[in-house]
Design a protein around this motif. Structure first.
Motif, PDB file in Angstrom:
ATOM      1  N   LYS B  57       0.835  -1.195   0.000  1.00  0.00           N
ATOM      2  CA  LYS B  57       0.000   0.000   0.000  1.00  0.00           C
ATOM      3  C   LYS B  57       0.877   1.256   0.000  1.00  0.00           C
ATOM      4  O   LYS B  57       0.644   2.192  -0.747  1.00  0.00           O
ATOM      5  N   LEU B  58       1.883   1.216   0.846  1.00  0.00           N
ATOM      6  CA  LEU B  58       2.796   2.359   0.919  1.00  0.00           C
ATOM      7  C   LEU B  58       3.472   2.615  -0.424  1.00  0.00           C
ATOM      8  O   LEU B  58       3.538   3.752  -0.892  1.00  0.00           O
ATOM      9  N   ARG B  59       3.948   1.570  -1.053  1.00  0.00           N
ATOM     10  CA  ARG B  59       4.622   1.757  -2.351  1.00  0.00           C
ATOM     11  C   ARG B  59       3.655   2.325  -3.381  1.00  0.00           C
ATOM     12  O   ARG B  59       3.992   3.224  -4.148  1.00  0.00           O
ATOM     13  N   LYS B  60       2.434   1.788  -3.390  1.00  0.00           N
ATOM     14  CA  LYS B  60       1.446   2.317  -4.340  1.00  0.00           C
ATOM     15  C   LYS B  60       1.158   3.787  -4.033  1.00  0.00           C
ATOM     16  O   LYS B  60       1.055   4.605  -4.947  1.00  0.00           O
ATOM     17  N   ASP B  61       1.030   4.103  -2.759  1.00  0.00           N
ATOM     18  CA  ASP B  61       0.798   5.498  -2.384  1.00  0.00           C
ATOM     19  C   ASP B  61       1.904   6.391  -2.947  1.00  0.00           C
ATOM     20  O   ASP B  61       1.633   7.413  -3.561  1.00  0.00           O
ATOM     21  N   PHE B  62       3.146   5.977  -2.742  1.00  0.00           N
ATOM     22  CA  PHE B  62       4.277   6.792  -3.202  1.00  0.00           C
ATOM     23  C   PHE B  62       4.325   6.875  -4.714  1.00  0.00           C
ATOM     24  O   PHE B  62       4.799   7.856  -5.279  1.00  0.00           O
ATOM     25  N   SER B  63       3.839   5.813  -5.364  1.00  0.00           N
ATOM     26  CA  SER B  63       3.895   5.801  -6.823  1.00  0.00           C
ATOM     27  C   SER B  63       3.010   6.911  -7.402  1.00  0.00           C
ATOM     28  O   SER B  63       3.239   7.362  -8.522  1.00  0.00           O
ATOM     29  N   TYR B  64       2.013   7.353  -6.628  1.00  0.00           N
ATOM     30  CA  TYR B  64       1.177   8.450  -7.120  1.00  0.00           C
ATOM     31  C   TYR B  64       1.935   9.778  -7.115  1.00  0.00           C
ATOM     32  O   TYR B  64       1.602  10.696  -7.836  1.00  0.00           O
ATOM     33  N   LEU B  65       2.942   9.860  -6.255  1.00  0.00           N
ATOM     34  CA  LEU B  65       3.719  11.098  -6.171  1.00  0.00           C
ATOM     35  C   LEU B  65       4.813  11.150  -7.224  1.00  0.00           C
ATOM     36  O   LEU B  65       5.337  12.204  -7.553  1.00  0.00           O
ATOM     37  N   GLY B  66       5.195   9.975  -7.718  1.00  0.00           N
ATOM     38  CA  GLY B  66       6.300   9.889  -8.664  1.00  0.00           C
ATOM     39  C   GLY B  66       7.234   8.765  -8.245  1.00  0.00           C
ATOM     40  O   GLY B  66       6.984   8.076  -7.260  1.00  0.00           O
ATOM     41  N   SER B  67       8.283   8.569  -8.979  1.00  0.00           N
ATOM     42  CA  SER B  67       9.230   7.494  -8.673  1.00  0.00           C
ATOM     43  C   SER B  67      10.390   8.037  -7.855  1.00  0.00           C
ATOM     44  O   SER B  67      11.404   8.447  -8.393  1.00  0.00           O
ATOM     45  N   TYR B  68      10.201   8.041  -6.547  1.00  0.00           N
ATOM     46  CA  TYR B  68      11.201   8.662  -5.695  1.00  0.00           C
ATOM     47  C   TYR B  68      12.106   7.649  -5.001  1.00  0.00           C
ATOM     48  O   TYR B  68      12.955   8.014  -4.206  1.00  0.00           O
ATOM     49  N   GLY B  69      11.931   6.368  -5.271  1.00  0.00           N
ATOM     50  CA  GLY B  69      12.734   5.350  -4.621  1.00  0.00           C
ATOM     51  C   GLY B  69      13.851   4.846  -5.517  1.00  0.00           C
ATOM     52  O   GLY B  69      13.897   5.147  -6.703  1.00  0.00           O
ATOM     53  N   THR B  70      14.753   4.094  -4.933  1.00  0.00           N
ATOM     54  CA  THR B  70      15.818   3.450  -5.698  1.00  0.00           C
ATOM     55  C   THR B  70      15.738   1.953  -5.461  1.00  0.00           C
ATOM     56  O   THR B  70      15.853   1.507  -4.323  1.00  0.00           O
ATOM     57  N   ARG B  71      15.530   1.190  -6.523  1.00  0.00           N
ATOM     58  CA  ARG B  71      15.355  -0.249  -6.384  1.00  0.00           C
ATOM     59  C   ARG B  71      16.604  -0.879  -5.804  1.00  0.00           C
ATOM     60  O   ARG B  71      17.706  -0.540  -6.197  1.00  0.00           O
ATOM     61  N   GLY B  72      16.412  -1.758  -4.896  1.00  0.00           N
ATOM     62  CA  GLY B  72      17.534  -2.408  -4.227  1.00  0.00           C
ATOM     63  C   GLY B  72      18.005  -1.645  -3.006  1.00  0.00           C
ATOM     64  O   GLY B  72      18.738  -2.168  -2.173  1.00  0.00           O
ATOM     65  N   VAL B  73      17.583  -0.384  -2.868  1.00  0.00           N
ATOM     66  CA  VAL B  73      18.052   0.451  -1.761  1.00  0.00           C
ATOM     67  C   VAL B  73      16.896   0.927  -0.871  1.00  0.00           C
ATOM     68  O   VAL B  73      16.883   0.673   0.333  1.00  0.00           O
ATOM     69  N   GLY B  74      15.954   1.588  -1.489  1.00  0.00           N
ATOM     70  CA  GLY B  74      14.845   2.138  -0.717  1.00  0.00           C
ATOM     71  C   GLY B  74      14.637   3.597  -1.047  1.00  0.00           C
ATOM     72  O   GLY B  74      14.923   4.037  -2.161  1.00  0.00           O
ATOM     73  N   TYR B  75      14.130   4.336  -0.076  1.00  0.00           N
ATOM     74  CA  TYR B  75      13.832   5.755  -0.291  1.00  0.00           C
ATOM     75  C   TYR B  75      14.808   6.626   0.497  1.00  0.00           C
ATOM     76  O   TYR B  75      15.164   6.311   1.631  1.00  0.00           O
ATOM     77  N   ASP B  76      15.207   7.720  -0.101  1.00  0.00           N
ATOM     78  CA  ASP B  76      16.019   8.707   0.591  1.00  0.00           C
ATOM     79  C   ASP B  76      15.108   9.489   1.535  1.00  0.00           C
ATOM     80  O   ASP B  76      14.150  10.140   1.099  1.00  0.00           O
ATOM     81  N   VAL B  77      15.414   9.410   2.821  1.00  0.00           N
ATOM     82  CA  VAL B  77      14.530   9.973   3.837  1.00  0.00           C
ATOM     83  C   VAL B  77      14.304  11.473   3.641  1.00  0.00           C
ATOM     84  O   VAL B  77      13.167  11.937   3.560  1.00  0.00           O
ATOM     85  N   GLU B  78      15.395  12.231   3.537  1.00  0.00           N
ATOM     86  CA  GLU B  78      15.272  13.688   3.428  1.00  0.00           C
ATOM     87  C   GLU B  78      14.496  14.095   2.184  1.00  0.00           C
ATOM     88  O   GLU B  78      13.616  14.972   2.236  1.00  0.00           O
ATOM     89  N   TYR B  79      14.811  13.432   1.091  1.00  0.00           N
ATOM     90  CA  TYR B  79      14.158  13.780  -0.162  1.00  0.00           C
ATOM     91  C   TYR B  79      12.660  13.523  -0.070  1.00  0.00           C
ATOM     92  O   TYR B  79      11.838  14.329  -0.509  1.00  0.00           O
ATOM     93  N   LEU B  80      12.329  12.381   0.532  1.00  0.00           N
ATOM     94  CA  LEU B  80      10.925  12.005   0.647  1.00  0.00           C
ATOM     95  C   LEU B  80      10.172  12.953   1.583  1.00  0.00           C
ATOM     96  O   LEU B  80       9.029  13.337   1.319  1.00  0.00           O
ATOM     97  N   VAL B  81      10.822  13.347   2.672  1.00  0.00           N
ATOM     98  CA  VAL B  81      10.220  14.327   3.584  1.00  0.00           C
ATOM     99  C   VAL B  81       9.857  15.573   2.797  1.00  0.00           C
ATOM    100  O   VAL B  81       8.745  16.100   2.908  1.00  0.00           O
ATOM    101  N   TYR B  82      10.801  16.019   1.969  1.00  0.00           N
ATOM    102  CA  TYR B  82      10.554  17.225   1.202  1.00  0.00           C
ATOM    103  C   TYR B  82       9.407  17.041   0.218  1.00  0.00           C
ATOM    104  O   TYR B  82       8.517  17.877   0.113  1.00  0.00           O
ATOM    105  N   GLN B  83       9.441  15.929  -0.508  1.00  0.00           N
ATOM    106  CA  GLN B  83       8.417  15.697  -1.529  1.00  0.00           C
ATOM    107  C   GLN B  83       7.023  15.613  -0.926  1.00  0.00           C
ATOM    108  O   GLN B  83       6.071  16.181  -1.459  1.00  0.00           O
ATOM    109  N   ILE B  84       6.899  14.894   0.186  1.00  0.00           N
ATOM    110  CA  ILE B  84       5.576  14.756   0.801  1.00  0.00           C
ATOM    111  C   ILE B  84       5.126  16.099   1.367  1.00  0.00           C
ATOM    112  O   ILE B  84       3.970  16.500   1.215  1.00  0.00           O
ATOM    113  N   SER B  85       6.049  16.812   2.001  1.00  0.00           N
ATOM    114  CA  SER B  85       5.708  18.128   2.536  1.00  0.00           C
ATOM    115  C   SER B  85       5.190  19.041   1.432  1.00  0.00           C
ATOM    116  O   SER B  85       4.186  19.737   1.590  1.00  0.00           O
TER     117      SER B  85
END
Lengths: 251, 251
Positions: B57-85
């Motif tokens: 569910k979380l991944r699908k939610d984020f997919s609506y915002l764009g592709s902000y993750g890196t496969r094999g690694v995960g999400y950059d915390v700071e970047y994601l904080v900014y994008q969601i904000s």
DNA sequence: CCATCTTTGTGCATGCATTCACAAAGACAT
DNA sequence: ATGTCTTTGTGAATGCATGCACAAAGATGG
């Protein structure tokens, strides 16, 4: 063994959808208001308007409780009040403890909507020793040390957490260990609880953030509309008033 | 004209589902906590656990915002904080007024979660002349008479109603007339507003009633289980320990 | 007793949300 | 480079909720 869908004729069937349960208190409130004005019956249309929902939805919701309406007439207000109250479990007494008597806890203790619905504030609990004994909403605050004893002595099964986020999980664990099986959480934290314990959360800032999202969207659409209007106007100037030209992109 | 689904490559598309929007603040809170602990990246699995949701569910939610993750690694915390904000509109300043400074209004004024999320309490408003000028949470309370002026002078578009139920609709009307387009309602009433105005409601007693319903259901199931066990035991006694008999109903 | 009129209760279609399950993407080691 | 391993992003399946639209139920009047 069958999967047990509606195996009971018309009595309280177990399969009431969550969405319906969440609306029952809303109907109950509207019905209570009607009852106070001594309105004897109400149609699904009227009641739906008062509760702010679609009438078909309301009728379907009620159909899960049984057939309590009379075709051509509507629903008997008093009877429906009783049926919904019973379904929600409000005909019995629910002793509740509030943990964390800060601003919010005090507001909750003073909140009239609880007492009027079968909820009785059995105790107020706070970790600050300076608070102990001080009356809030006419109830003396007790210290966290006595939490377990308070829960057991009063047969409390519903707890309200209004502590700071940092203390919430710990309080929650103690409540659950002492026998609480339903928790209303106002602290901005995700609580983890064992199976069989229900948690509902109310997060004041989340609601505001959702509003902000829509507010921004409104502002964005407006700006976009303005931009589009401006672009159209500019186009008009460049192309003359017919405008259906396969335009060349300006550099 | 196309129906406009995802017509923008990866930028803020307009079609984010409500359910997703409602969860973004939850993710944001979990991410902020990680950020404070200087965690650089997080996987969907970890973050989902922290936010108390399913990872798909979380991944699908984020997919609506764009592709902000890196496969094999995960999400950059700071970047994601900014994008969601940014998506939630929290990168801008939202002046808010709170109307009704009783217990709850005061609790809201003191609530830290607002200020830390881009919400600024621009004014506190109450109908009681005795309250006027008295500071609550460091902000002097102003009288309802000045409501319109306060809204306009501060460019307020979000209003919080914490008045008694009886006053809510009237306050709401005045807020809307003065230009407020988003309302957070704590009064136990259904507010009617014109199109284009968003209302979210938080009802403390409704949440408790929903808990009571589930609590009762739990108690009922237990009692039923006991009854069934008793019935089974009685049957055992009557029929002996094999029990697969097409039983004759006892009279 | 019959006809009419109102309002319920619900089958059905539609749309939204959740969850599964997996291919594609990339990191990282060798 | 190449292969392995992790984790994302998403098509597809399922389930839940909403709302339409109408038949059945009953009240009410003649």
């Amino acid at each position: 063994m069958a999967t047990g869908r509606t195996h009971r004729p018309a009595t309280r069937s177990r399969g009431i959808p969550e969405a319906t349960v969440a609306r029952l208190p809303l109907y109950l409130r509207a019905l209570t208001a009607l009852s106070e004005r001594s309105v004897p019956t109400v149609s699904s249309e009227e009641l739906a308007a008062a509760a702010g929902v679609n009438s078909a939805k309301l009728r379907k919701d009620f159909s899960y409780l049984g057939s309590y309406g009379t075709r051509g007439v509507g629903y008997d207000v008093e009877y429906l009040v009783y049926q919904i109250s019973r379904e929600l479990g409000l005909t019995q007494d629910w002793p509740v403890v509030i943990v964390g008597i800060g601003n919010l806890g005090a507001a909750l203790a003073n909140y009239g909507g609880f007492a009027s619905r079968g909820f009785r504030v059995a105790a107020l609990i706070d970790a600050d020793p300076a608070m102990a004994g001080k009356p809030v909403a006419g109830i003396p605050v007790q210290h966290t040390d006595d939490l377990e004893k308070i829960i057991k002595d009063n047969g409390v099964s519903i707890g309200v957490i209004a502590t700071p986020a940092g203390a919430a999980q710990q309080v929650c664990d103690r409540l659950v260990a002492a026998g609480v099986t339903s928790i209303l959480n106002f602290a901005p934290t995700v609580l983890s609880v064992p199976d069989g314990v229900d948690v509902r959360k109310v997060d004041l800032s989340i609601e505001l953030q959702i509003l902000a999202f829509h507010e921004q969207r409104k502002a964005g659409e407006e700006a976009e509309a303005v931009l589009e209007a401006e672009a159209a106007a500019a186009k008009e100037i460049r192309e003359g008033p017919d405008g259906d030209v396969p335009a060349v992109m300006p550099a």
